[in-house]
Design an enzyme around this catalytic site. Structure first.
Site, PDB file in Angstrom:
ATOM      1  N   LYS A 114       0.847  -1.195   0.000  1.00 42.60           N
ATOM      2  CA  LYS A 114       0.000   0.000   0.000  1.00 42.60           C
ATOM      3  C   LYS A 114       0.872   1.230   0.000  1.00 42.60           C
ATOM      4  CE  LYS A 114      -4.485   0.904   0.369  1.00 42.60           C
ATOM      5  NZ  LYS A 114      -5.592   0.001   0.025  1.00 42.60           N
TER       6      LYS A 114
HETATM    7  N1  GLU Z   1      -7.320   0.081  -3.277  1.00 42.41           N
HETATM    8  C1  GLU Z   1      -8.095  -1.085  -3.521  1.00 42.41           C
HETATM    9  C2  GLU Z   1      -8.155  -1.959  -2.276  1.00 42.41           C
HETATM   10  O1  GLU Z   1      -7.975  -1.491  -1.176  1.00 42.41           O
HETATM   11  C3  GLU Z   1      -7.637  -1.849  -4.748  1.00 42.41           C
HETATM   12  C4  GLU Z   1      -6.221  -2.324  -4.716  1.00 42.41           C
HETATM   13  C5  GLU Z   1      -5.745  -2.887  -6.044  1.00 42.41           C
HETATM   14  O2  GLU Z   1      -6.530  -2.989  -6.969  1.00 42.41           O
HETATM   15  O3  GLU Z   1      -4.575  -3.216  -6.123  1.00 42.41           O
HETATM   16  O4  GLU Z   1      -8.467  -3.113  -2.353  1.00 42.41           O
END
Ligand code: GLU
Length: 424
Positions: A114
């Site tokens: 993240k």
């Molecule tokens: N931000 C989204 C989540 O928290 C998608 C993450 C992604 O597609 O890599 O799942």
């Protein structure tokens, strides 16, 4: 006394501590040894970078960005990047670990990561956002890539942000590398169905839960907190599938209609006025009151720590479908269990987004693109399988759904680590 209570509440709302509490419970149930727990828990890599930017008025400002790769045991790191003024490393670390567990529950070949940049997108121009995004990308460029770590949108980032990241990365590599990020515009290597994917995934698992209660979608009253990408899409798709969306709660108010809100009309009203408040097709309602309406499904789709030890006892929903990441604190879990709320935990409920991100990455690498029907059909297959896997653990280990989801995830990641062995 008050200071102590607020300190305690602060601890309750620390997402990294919440992630740890859930992790410990599942690890205990699985009987994982201390060494494996340490390996599973500890982030593989954490980066903090400075992002100096010349603002539109000529001032020089320095922003801070993070990228945490929690695990790369099952594949490249994967996870979104959020822009917000109150992003912290603990939050990014927790969100990265949730991505590891989420990808494992969906059984897609990724670890978890993240990113976050401390900034307030509401006061930044497009030009400033673009410069922040490109400089942040340049700062982490050696640590991302299709086989390394694949960012995606999250809070306050979108397709345009992903296009800038893809372009910056590609300029440095001297070739167009679409698979370095997902959530891109469709005509730039994005996947059909990606924008709707998280909301669609929520609807699919909500339908599975309703089946367990013998309730038809037409009989299901839904309250949604958040009307952004996740909440807005879920509302639209659920309305289409026959659910009755009785209330939408936003940061500045809530609207209610016992007969069901007309979601497209509400979206139009918000576009015109900037808010959902004073919508002609419903009545304004106190936000708290709306959150705790009796309903079949409550779908928090905004931020962390919305359901806490202070308010969990007030929830009168049969099913809590967690569209957001970490909307419920660990202390609230027990209260929900006492009240027999059927929780579809975040790492299961909102896995639709990253699942279609996976499809996007696969399509980019093959250079062959699927139609929307194929995307939605495969998404449904993965969401239903994940729901069933979690339900099977919950039944056989006699644990709540959240613990079961963590157990599925920890089991899968621990299995990969054991097979690979520890390199030294
Ligand atoms: N931000 C989204 C989540 O928290 C998608 C993450 C992604 O597609 O890599 O799942």
């Amino acid at each position: 006394m008050v200071a102590e209570a607020s300190k305690e509440f602060e601890r309750e709302c620390n997402p990294w501590l919440a992630a740890e509490a859930r992790f410990n419970r599942a690890a205990e149930k699985l009987g994982l040894d201390d060494g494996m727990r340490k390996v599973l828990k500890t982030p593989a890599r954490e980066l903090t970078v400075s992002i100096p930017i010349v603002l539109d008025d000529g001032r020089l400002e320095v922003f801070t960005g993070y990228r945490v790769q929690h695990s790369i045991a099952r594949g490249p790191g994967k996870g979104g990047i959020r822009y917000a003024p109150d992003v912290t490393i603990d939050e990014v670390r927790a969100l990265a670990s949730w991505m590891t567990w989420k990808c494992a529950v969906a059984n897609i070949p990724y670890g978890g990561a993240k990113g976050g940049v401390i900034c307030d997108p509401t006061i930044l121009s497009q030009g400033e956002l673009e410069r922040i995004t490109r400089r942040y990308t340049a700062a982490i460029i050696d640590f991302i890539g299709p086989e390394v770590d694949v960012p995606a949108p999250d809070m306050n980032t979108n397709e345009q942000t992903m296009a800038w990241i893809m372009d910056t990365y590609s300029m440095h590599k001297g070739q167009t590398v679409t698979a370095v990020v997902t959530g891109k515009p469709v005509n730039l290597g994005g996947s059909r169905g990606r924008t709707e994917a998280t909301g669609r995934g929520c609807m699919i698992v909500a339908l599975q839960a309703l089946k367990r209660f013998g309730i038809a979608p037409q009989e299901a009253r839904v309250v949604i907190q958040g009307f952004g990408n996740v909440g807005g899409m879920a509302a639209q798709l659920m309305e289409k599938a026959g659910f009755r969306i009785v209330a939408i709660v936003e940061y500045d108010g809530a609207v209610y209609n016992a007969m069901g809100l007309d979601i497209s009309a509400l979206a139009k009203h918000r576009k015109e006025t900037g808010s959902i408040v004073d919508f002609a097709g419903g009545e304004n309602m106190d936000r708290e009151e709306a959150m705790f309406l009796p309903c079949e499904i409550l779908l928090p789709a905004a931020r962390e720590n919305v359901i806490t030890s202070h308010n969990a006892h007030k929830i009168r929903a049969k099913i809590l479908c967690e569209g957001a990441n970490g909307p419920t604190t660990a202390l609230a879990d027990e209260m929900l269990a006492d009240n027999k709320v059927f929780v579809i935990p975040d790492i299961l409920a909102n896995g639709g987004g990253v699942t279609v991100s996976y499809f996007e990455w696969v399509q980019d690498r093959q250079g062959y693109f699927w139609n929307e029907e194929m995307v939605n059909q495969r998404l449904e297959e993965i969401m239903v399988n994940s729901f069933n896997d979690v339900a099977a653990y919950s039944d056989s280990h006699k644990v709540d759904n959240r613990t079961a989801a963590y157990m599925v995830a920890l089991d899968r990641v621990a299995f990969a680590i054991r097979l690979r062995g520890i390199y030294a």
